[in-house]
Design a protein around this motif. Structure first.
Motif, PDB file in Angstrom:
ATOM      1  N   MET A 103       0.842  -1.153   0.000  1.00 26.46           N
ATOM      2  CA  MET A 103       0.000   0.000   0.000  1.00 26.46           C
ATOM      3  C   MET A 103       0.899   1.232   0.000  1.00 26.46           C
ATOM      4  O   MET A 103       1.865   1.302   0.739  1.00 26.46           O
ATOM      5  CB  MET A 103      -0.902  -0.041   1.233  1.00 26.46           C
ATOM      6  N   GLY A 104       0.534   2.218  -0.819  1.00 24.98           N
ATOM      7  CA  GLY A 104       1.323   3.440  -0.938  1.00 24.98           C
ATOM      8  C   GLY A 104       0.974   4.459   0.118  1.00 24.98           C
ATOM      9  O   GLY A 104       0.092   4.248   0.949  1.00 24.98           O
ATOM     10  N   PRO A 105       1.632   5.621   0.064  1.00 26.76           N
ATOM     11  CA  PRO A 105       1.370   6.676   1.044  1.00 26.76           C
ATOM     12  C   PRO A 105      -0.015   7.306   0.810  1.00 26.76           C
ATOM     13  O   PRO A 105      -0.538   7.293  -0.297  1.00 26.76           O
ATOM     14  CB  PRO A 105       2.481   7.693   0.784  1.00 26.76           C
ATOM     15  N   SER A 106      -0.560   7.891   1.850  1.00 22.89           N
ATOM     16  CA  SER A 106      -1.859   8.574   1.757  1.00 22.89           C
ATOM     17  C   SER A 106      -1.732   9.815   0.896  1.00 22.89           C
ATOM     18  O   SER A 106      -0.699  10.487   0.902  1.00 22.89           O
ATOM     19  CB  SER A 106      -2.349   8.999   3.148  1.00 22.89           C
ATOM     20  N   GLY A 107      -2.771  10.130   0.167  1.00 25.43           N
ATOM     21  CA  GLY A 107      -2.804  11.323  -0.671  1.00 25.43           C
ATOM     22  C   GLY A 107      -3.173  12.553   0.140  1.00 25.43           C
ATOM     23  O   GLY A 107      -3.484  12.468   1.328  1.00 25.43           O
TER      24      GLY A 107
END
Length: 148
Positions: free
Chosen positions: A1-5
């Protein structure tokens, strides 16, 4: 999972336009007669009583939820009118001495006029004034809320 926008823009208020109208007065409603209301009591200011309290003017186009209640001494049938015509899907009825409650979703245009009408075939539908200890009793009410 990537970083939060990044955070999104703030949303609109959940309820932007609403009003509540009532009647305390005893009134005998002939067939095809609107309930005489007072108000708005609270609300957003986008509604006004016109035609001596017999209709409500809507200021903004949109989709609205409308709830109403009328207490009578006889059997009755009521419905919401839009520009003088009864909205079929708003019609409710009750037996003698009961409360008639209705609810409807309406697509309204700015300038439309709403009314709460006796559509029963009875000669008249008396709306009573109730004896209470300290305060008058609401015998008819209509609440309107913009939902879209």
């Amino acid at each position: 999972m990537g970083p939060s926008g990044p955070p999104g823009p703030p949303g609109a208020d959940a309820v932007s336009e609403y009003a509540y109208f009532v009647s305390f007065a005893e009134q005998t409603l002939l067939p095809d007669t609107n309930v005489d209301l007072i108000g708005p009591i609270g609300g957003s200011g986008n509604f006004a009583l016109v035609n001596s309290g017999l209709e409500i003017s809507v200021a903004t186009s949109g989709t609205y939820a409308v709830w109403y209640s009328v207490t009578t001494t006889d059997r009755s049938q009521f419905g919401v009118t839009i520009d003088g015509s009864v909205w079929l899907f708003s019609v409710s009825a009750s037996n003698s001495g009961a409360q008639t409650n209705g609810m409807s979703i309406l697509n309204l245009q700015a300038g439309d006029l709403l009314g709460l009408r006796n559509i029963s075939d009875a000669t008249s539908v008396p709306r009573p004034t109730f004896a209470t200890e300290t305060e008058p009793t609401v015998n008819a009410s209509l609440m309107i809320q913009k939902i879209d």
